[in-house]
Motif scaffolding. Structure first.
Motif, PDB file in Angstrom:
ATOM      1  N   ILE A   1     -30.973 -21.442  48.242  1.00 16.87           N
ATOM      2  CA  ILE A   1     -31.348 -22.918  48.162  1.00 16.87           C
ATOM      3  C   ILE A   1     -32.447 -23.091  49.110  1.00 16.87           C
ATOM      4  O   ILE A   1     -32.356 -23.209  50.157  1.00 16.87           O
TER       5      ILE A   1
ATOM      6  N   TYR B   1     -28.961 -29.082  47.067  1.00 19.39           N
ATOM      7  CA  TYR B   1     -29.623 -28.927  48.582  1.00 19.39           C
ATOM      8  C   TYR B   1     -29.980 -30.250  48.895  1.00 19.39           C
ATOM      9  O   TYR B   1     -29.716 -30.381  49.929  1.00 19.39           O
TER      10      TYR B   1
ATOM     11  N   HIS C   1     -28.410 -31.214  52.866  1.00 18.10           N
ATOM     12  CA  HIS C   1     -29.407 -31.211  53.895  1.00 18.10           C
ATOM     13  C   HIS C   1     -29.554 -32.823  54.132  1.00 18.10           C
ATOM     14  O   HIS C   1     -30.135 -33.262  55.042  1.00 18.10           O
TER      15      HIS C   1
END
Length: 98
Positions: A95, A29, A33
Motif C-alpha cells: 500500500i 491506507y 496512516h
C-alpha cells in the motif's frame, strides 16, 4: 465494472469500525496512516479484518447499514466466521500513498 466494498476494521484492543468504499486499498491506507481525523484515527483502528465485494453501490450501502445495526457480538461472529484470529487481511498488500 465498478467494485464496492463493505469492510470491518479493528484496533489492537478490539474496537470495530464498519465502512463502505469503492477503493479498498486507498481506504485501508487512509485508516492505517490516520489521514482522516475522526473515530478511526482516535481509536487507532488500522487492521482490516473483514470485507465483502459488491458490484452495485446500493447493495453495498444497504449491507453496511445492516451490519452497523448489529450488536458487537454479531459483528464479531461475522468476522470470526472467515477470520477467526482477526488477522490483518491487508498485511501483505503493498500500500502506497494514493
Amino acid at each position: 465494472m465498478r467494485q464496492y466494498f463493505v469492510y470491518i476494521m479493528s484496533s489492537f484492543s478490539g474496537t470495530l469500525y464498519v465502512g463502505v468504499t469503492n477503493d479498498i486499498v486507498r481506504r485501508v491506507y487512509e485508516h492505517k496512516h490516520g489521514t482522516n481525523a475522526g473515530f478511526t484515527k482516535r481509536y487507532r483502528i488500522n487492521r482490516l479484518v473483514y470485507y465483502e465485494e459488491y458490484s452495485d453501490i446500493r447493495d453495498a450501502i444497504e449491507r453496511e447499514k445492516q451490519i452497523k445495526g448489529w450488536t458487537r457480538a454479531k459483528k464479531i461472529a461475522l468476522v470470526e466466521g472467515v477470520n477467526p484470529t482477526f488477522e490483518d487481511l491487508s498485511a501483505d498488500w503493498l500500500i502506497e500513498a494514493p
